[in-house]
Write an enzyme that holds these catalytic residues in place. Structure first.
Site, PDB file in Angstrom:
ATOM      1  N   ASP A 110       2.685  30.159   8.272  1.00 42.32           N
ATOM      2  CA  ASP A 110       3.186  30.485   6.798  1.00 42.32           C
ATOM      3  C   ASP A 110       3.676  29.027   6.154  1.00 42.32           C
ATOM      4  OD1 ASP A 110       2.406  33.099   7.117  1.00 42.32           O
ATOM      5  OD2 ASP A 110       4.503  33.571   7.747  1.00 42.32           O
TER       6      ASP A 110
HETATM    7  N1  URA Z   1       3.777  34.568  12.533  1.00 42.18           N
HETATM    8  C1  URA Z   1       4.154  34.669  11.395  1.00 42.18           C
HETATM    9  O1  URA Z   1       4.959  35.494  10.966  1.00 42.18           O
HETATM   10  N2  URA Z   1       4.108  33.657  10.536  1.00 42.18           N
HETATM   11  C2  URA Z   1       3.712  32.535  11.083  1.00 42.18           C
HETATM   12  O2  URA Z   1       3.583  31.362  10.265  1.00 42.18           O
HETATM   13  C3  URA Z   1       3.115  32.598  12.270  1.00 42.18           C
HETATM   14  C4  URA Z   1       3.002  33.668  13.202  1.00 42.18           C
END
Ligand code: URA
Length: 247
Positions: A110
């Site tokens: 993310d």
């Molecule tokens: N899980 C999440 O919620 N975000 C990420 O970036 C990676 C794994």
């Protein structure tokens, strides 16, 4: 064409990051030396071991075809996409290396997640690491809003169901080491997976950093935005789990 030879114009494109038409032009103009001899035919077959010299820069013909894998400490605020109109993209961090636009992120983090991200131009390897069948473990350091309770360990290990997901998550390993801090290891790579796992137990992730892929560890010397190239022994570690996630 035998596998241990290649066309000179192709070797020039790959090694010097120029279009085929430009490679043909400089070859025809006598600006390209192969093993100490000028060759002016773009279609000439050269050995993959040949040394090519252009304007004093010497490379081995096969170098430009080698696949590259980098470990990046992803900074906050960057997106794992090929294009984005509003935010900086991870691939542009690599703009100093040749042919950086041919590289892709292995999976996605993310925008606000930091830590270990692999970036490569090796499509087969990317596919292998991302394949659900390989069950490559991904381990994250998590800071949460509320206290993480012992009972969550059991709930994570059974596999949780999030209201926005049709299918339950596979078991995850939760290792608590402070009231609001834990390591979480998952084998899937689903959208917002770690954040949603905590939502399932009425908690909220406020910081997320990936520390491991398999047993390959984020190099602690890497500052956010820095990267290093990996070798074969590093890549082997990706396929060795960090820890067993379920029995
Ligand atoms: N899980 C999440 O919620 N975000 C990420 O970036 C990676 C794994």
């Amino acid at each position: 064409m035998a596998k241990d030879t290649l066309r000179l114009d192709k070797a020039v494109c790959h090694n010097f990051d120029v279009p085929r038409s430009y490679a043909a032009k400089i070859i025809k103009n006598g600006l390209v030396e192969v093993d100490g001899e000028v060759i002016s035919d773009p279609s000439a077959k050269i050995s993959i071991c040949a040394q090519i010299v252009i304007d004093g820069n010497e490379v081995s013909a096969s170098d430009g075809f080698k696949k590259r894998v980098f470990m990046l400490n992803k900074p906050n605020g960057y997106v794992c996409a090929d294009k984005d109109n509003n935010n900086p993209i991870v691939i542009n961090i690599f703009s100093d290396i040749p042919k950086f636009t041919t590289m892709h992120c292995v999976g996605r983090l993310d925008i606000d997640t930091t830590g270990l991200l692999l970036v490569t131009d090796d499509g087969d390897l990317n596919h292998k690491i991302s394949s659900p069948k390989m069950e490559v473990t991904k381990t994250y350091h998590v800071v949460t809003k509320d206290k993480i309770v012992e009972k969550d360990i059991e709930l994570f290990s059974r596999g949780l169901k999030h209201p926005k997901e049709r299918v339950k998550y596979k078991p995850a390993l939760l290792e608590i080491f402070a009231d609001n801090e834990a390591l979480v290891t998952v084998t899937e790579g689903r959208f917002h997976e770690v954040k949603r796992l905590f939502e399932c137990v009425n908690n909220e992730v406020i910081e997320l950093k990936r520390l491991y892929i398999g047993s390959l560890k984020l190099d602690p010397e890497l500052e956010e935005g820095e990267y290093i190239e990996l070798d074969d022994s590093d890549i082997e570690k990706i396929f060795i789990p960090y820890k067993k996630v379920s029995s």
